[in-house]
Write a protein that holds these residues in place. Structure first.
Motif, PDB file in Angstrom:
ATOM      1  N   TRP A 138       0.800  -1.222   0.000  1.00  0.00           N
ATOM      2  CA  TRP A 138       0.000   0.000   0.000  1.00  0.00           C
ATOM      3  C   TRP A 138       0.832   1.271   0.000  1.00  0.00           C
ATOM      4  CZ3 TRP A 138      -4.262  -1.630  -1.649  1.00  0.00           C
ATOM      5  CH2 TRP A 138      -4.862  -2.779  -1.165  1.00  0.00           C
ATOM      6  N   LYS A 179     -13.601   2.868   2.021  1.00  0.00           N
ATOM      7  CA  LYS A 179     -12.319   2.281   2.422  1.00  0.00           C
ATOM      8  C   LYS A 179     -11.166   2.868   1.615  1.00  0.00           C
ATOM      9  CE  LYS A 179     -13.427  -0.673   5.605  1.00  0.00           C
ATOM     10  NZ  LYS A 179     -12.834  -0.757   6.919  1.00  0.00           N
ATOM     11  N   ASN A 221     -10.477   6.351   2.997  1.00  0.00           N
ATOM     12  CA  ASN A 221      -9.813   6.306   4.304  1.00  0.00           C
ATOM     13  C   ASN A 221      -8.366   5.854   4.189  1.00  0.00           C
ATOM     14  OD1 ASN A 221     -12.104   7.154   5.612  1.00  0.00           O
ATOM     15  ND2 ASN A 221     -12.763   5.097   6.183  1.00  0.00           N
ATOM     16  N   ARG A 222      -8.117   4.866   3.351  1.00  0.00           N
ATOM     17  CA  ARG A 222      -6.776   4.297   3.217  1.00  0.00           C
ATOM     18  C   ARG A 222      -5.827   5.215   2.456  1.00  0.00           C
ATOM     19  NH1 ARG A 222      -4.543  -0.695   5.039  1.00  0.00           N
ATOM     20  NH2 ARG A 222      -2.481  -0.670   4.147  1.00  0.00           N
ATOM     21  N   PHE A 223      -6.336   5.848   1.402  1.00  0.00           N
ATOM     22  CA  PHE A 223      -5.513   6.706   0.533  1.00  0.00           C
ATOM     23  C   PHE A 223      -6.088   8.119   0.518  1.00  0.00           C
ATOM     24  CE2 PHE A 223      -5.723   2.389  -1.331  1.00  0.00           C
ATOM     25  CZ  PHE A 223      -4.461   1.970  -0.975  1.00  0.00           C
ATOM     26  N   GLN A 224      -5.966   8.808   1.631  1.00  0.00           N
ATOM     27  CA  GLN A 224      -6.593  10.116   1.804  1.00  0.00           C
ATOM     28  C   GLN A 224      -6.103  11.158   0.814  1.00  0.00           C
ATOM     29  OE1 GLN A 224      -5.990  11.206   5.863  1.00  0.00           O
ATOM     30  NE2 GLN A 224      -7.171   9.487   6.644  1.00  0.00           N
ATOM     31  N   ILE A 259      -8.954  -3.992   1.540  1.00  0.00           N
ATOM     32  CA  ILE A 259      -8.365  -2.678   1.240  1.00  0.00           C
ATOM     33  C   ILE A 259      -8.034  -1.937   2.512  1.00  0.00           C
ATOM     34  CG2 ILE A 259      -8.861  -0.395   0.271  1.00  0.00           C
ATOM     35  CD1 ILE A 259     -10.437  -1.845  -1.921  1.00  0.00           C
ATOM     36  N   GLY A 260      -8.913  -2.097   3.513  1.00  0.00           N
ATOM     37  CA  GLY A 260      -8.610  -1.347   4.586  1.00  0.00           C
ATOM     38  C   GLY A 260      -8.770  -1.146   5.905  1.00  0.00           C
TER      39      GLY A 260
END
Length: 180
Positions: free
Chosen positions: A36, A62, A65-68, A179-180
């Protein structure tokens, strides 16, 4: 009847193009430990038949949230359910004119996909779809995620295989959890 025949030939030609595209690109070796890191642009292939909005919202939440700080683009394939809801995300529409007479994606589409410069490609198609697989492969994304089927093991380097008892939104919950 004509639409069904056209879709069959389009999927058949796209399947040939997917195999060619994957063979031309050198396969990436990815580290699962660092999978990631350095994701700057995500693309999400929206299926031709569409999917449940709640399921899609799970996945997009997701991803956000994971890749803001990453850009997210939805690739809308031409079809009946190809209009994704407005999640405030960029939309990359593929027109019916971007396919040859035999249904293979033309050079213009491949050029547009390469210019996205994606790091992560997620295919939301519940079943194998050669057009979605082609978009993921032609984008050049180093991480390509899709649901596990026998046909797409060549295209996706991360395959999500939910339990066979899971269907509908539950399959997308498994994807969102990954994913997250």
């Amino acid at each position: 009847m004509f639409d069904r025949s056209r879709n069959f030939f389009r999927h058949f030609a796209a399947g040939i193009m997917v195999r060619k595209e994957v063979k031309l690109n050198t396969p990436y070796e990815i580290s699962l430990q660092n999978i990631w890191k350095d994701i700057h642009h995500c693309i999400v292939c929206w299926p031709e038949d569409g999917i449940d909005v709640m399921a899609a919202e799970l996945v997009f939440r997701k991803l956000r949230n994971r890749f803001q700080f990453s850009a997210i683009t939805v690739i809308a394939l031409p079809g009946l359910g190809a209009s994704p809801p407005d999640f405030g995300i960029d939309l990359f529409e593929i027109g019916a004119d971007e396919f040859t007479f035999f249904g293979a994606p033309n050079g213009n589409l491949k050029f547009r996909l390469k210019n996205l410069k994606a790091d992560l490609a997620v295919d939301l198609s519940p079943e194998y779809n050669p057009l979605s697989a082609y978009c993921c492969a032609a984008s050049g994304a180093r991480i390509r995620i899709g649901f596990a089927t026998a046909e797409d093991d060549l295209v996706f380097n991360v395959q999500i295989a939910p339990n066979q008892d899971r269907s509908g939104i539950d399959r997308y919950r498994v994807l969102a959890t990954y994913i997250g």
